[in-house]
Design a protein around this motif. Structure first.
Motif, short mmCIF file in Angstrom:
data_model
loop_
_atom_site.label_atom_id
_atom_site.label_comp_id
_atom_site.label_asym_id
_atom_site.label_seq_id
_atom_site.Cartn_x
_atom_site.Cartn_y
_atom_site.Cartn_z
N ILE A 127 0.85 -1.20 0.00
CA ILE A 127 0.00 0.00 0.00
C ILE A 127 0.88 1.24 0.00
O ILE A 127 1.84 1.34 0.75
N PRO A 139 -8.78 0.12 10.67
CA PRO A 139 -9.28 -0.59 11.85
C PRO A 139 -8.17 -1.18 12.71
O PRO A 139 -8.39 -1.48 13.88
N ALA A 146 -2.91 0.72 11.46
CA ALA A 146 -1.69 0.56 10.66
C ALA A 146 -1.22 1.90 10.11
O ALA A 146 -0.06 2.04 9.71
N ILE A 147 -2.14 2.88 10.08
CA ILE A 147 -1.77 4.20 9.55
C ILE A 147 -1.71 5.19 10.71
O ILE A 147 -2.65 5.31 11.49
N CYS A 164 -1.28 -4.07 8.83
CA CYS A 164 -2.28 -3.95 7.76
C CYS A 164 -2.88 -5.31 7.42
O CYS A 164 -2.16 -6.28 7.20
N LEU A 224 -5.03 -5.54 4.86
CA LEU A 224 -5.40 -5.37 3.45
C LEU A 224 -6.90 -5.30 3.24
O LEU A 224 -7.43 -5.82 2.26
N GLY A 252 -8.60 -2.63 2.69
CA GLY A 252 -8.89 -1.67 1.63
C GLY A 252 -9.69 -0.47 2.08
O GLY A 252 -10.06 0.38 1.26
N ASN A 253 -9.98 -0.37 3.39
CA ASN A 253 -10.83 0.73 3.87
C ASN A 253 -10.19 2.09 3.64
O ASN A 253 -10.86 3.07 3.33
N CYS A 254 -8.86 2.16 3.78
CA CYS A 254 -8.18 3.44 3.58
C CYS A 254 -8.36 3.90 2.13
O CYS A 254 -8.53 5.11 1.88
S1 SF4 Z 1 -5.89 -1.72 3.92
FE1 SF4 Z 1 -7.12 -1.67 5.85
S2 SF4 Z 1 -5.70 -2.42 7.44
FE2 SF4 Z 1 -4.40 -1.86 5.64
S3 SF4 Z 1 -3.78 0.28 6.00
FE3 SF4 Z 1 -5.67 0.36 4.76
S4 SF4 Z 1 -7.35 0.53 6.28
FE4 SF4 Z 1 -5.51 -0.16 7.42
#
Ligand code: SF4
Length: 271
Positions: free
Chosen positions: A39, A62, A65-66, A83, A85, A87-89
């Motif tokens: 990412i 959630p 990770a950020i 992370c 993965l 995909g919420n970000c």
């Molecule tokens: S994909 Fe999900 S867990 Fe990974 S950085 Fe983005 S929001 Fe956070």
């Protein structure tokens, strides 16, 4: 009307073909374009990182990770070890976040899984180059196959599905001189998944002590790297490096076979 024999014929029909891919380590078209891997902030986008954007990104994750730092110089940190993965970000900030299909995420130190935002993502050596170099090392160091014992320390089994895939006709890990064994006493490498659960803590220590030196431990998946979605709770330990020393961390939820191969071969380089 179908004959009864048809069922039997279908059952033993071996006419389908499943070709082994030429080299799964190569970063080529064999990686699905929608596979979620590395990412990054979209290098094609020109923007100024400010408090508003930083907070949106931070709050979208959630597993935390950020993180956004607003010192003299604003920074975004991505912890690939946390992370999952989801995909919420990217959903919250599609204009900024780019989820690539790059799989070469494994790092030798836990801290190296944390990427501070930069406009370009460094990938270093290609998997093909690393694979050739390390295959030679297996022959030179071991003079035989490298043996791996997989340990599920409380995983959801997502990582196990990908680990199993290493042995299927597509990836065929044995062609690199790497085999899975049933006992840690016969293993050079422990491939560990899971957050790890408290119930598996002692078993993991025993397996580690039973493995002859020199030995390598690879943490597979976000859970083994950091506790992942489970974190550090009454039932989990927040990552396996609190129990046994870890040589290589392979993030992902789960990491796909190419990512596993990359991490395993990186671990061999440490001997
Ligand atoms: S994909 Fe999900 S867990 Fe990974 S950085 Fe983005 S929001 Fe956070």
């Amino acid at each position: 009307m179908k004959k009864n024999n048809d069922k039997v014929d279908n059952f033993i029909d071996m006419s389908f073909r499943s070709d082994t891919i030429q080299d799964p380590l190569k970063m080529d078209n064999s990686i699905a374009s929608n596979y979620r891997g590395y990412i990054t902030l979209d290098p094609a986008k020109d923007f100024i990182l400010n408090d508003k954007i930083g907070k949106i990104l931070e709050n979208s994750c959630p597993t935390h990770a950020i993180t956004y730092q607003n010192n003299d110089d604003s920074k975004i940190n991505f912890d690939n070890g946390k992370c999952i993965l989801c995909g919420n970000c990217q959903i919250k900030s599609p204009e900024l976040i780019k989820i690539t299909n790059k799989f070469d995420l494994a790092k030798k130190r836990r801290d190296d899984l944390i990427e501070t935002f930069s406009m370009s993502a460094p990938f270093g050596k290609t998997c093909d180059e690393l694979g050739k170099e390390l295959k030679n090392k297996i022959d030179k160091i071991f003079g035989r196959s490298l043996t791996i014992r997989e340990i599920d320390a409380g995983s959801c089994n997502g990582c196990e599905i990908e680990i199993n895939a290493l042995n299927n006709p597509i990836y065929d890990i044995e062609r690199y001189g790497i085999t899975f064994v049933a006992s840690p006493r016969h293993a050079d490498v422990l491939l560990v998944t899971g957050p790890a659960s408290k119930n598996m803590e002692r078993a993991l220590k025993i397996a580690y002590d039973s493995t002859p030196n020199p030995k390598l431990v690879i943490a597979v998946g976000a859970c083994a790297c950091s506790g992942g979605i489970f974190g550090n709770t009454y039932a989990t330990t927040g990552g396996i490096d609190g129990i046994v020393p870890v040589n290589v961390y392979i993030p992902g939820c789960p990491p796909r076979p190419q990512a596993l191969l990359y991490g395993i071969l990186m671990a061999i380089n440490k001997i």
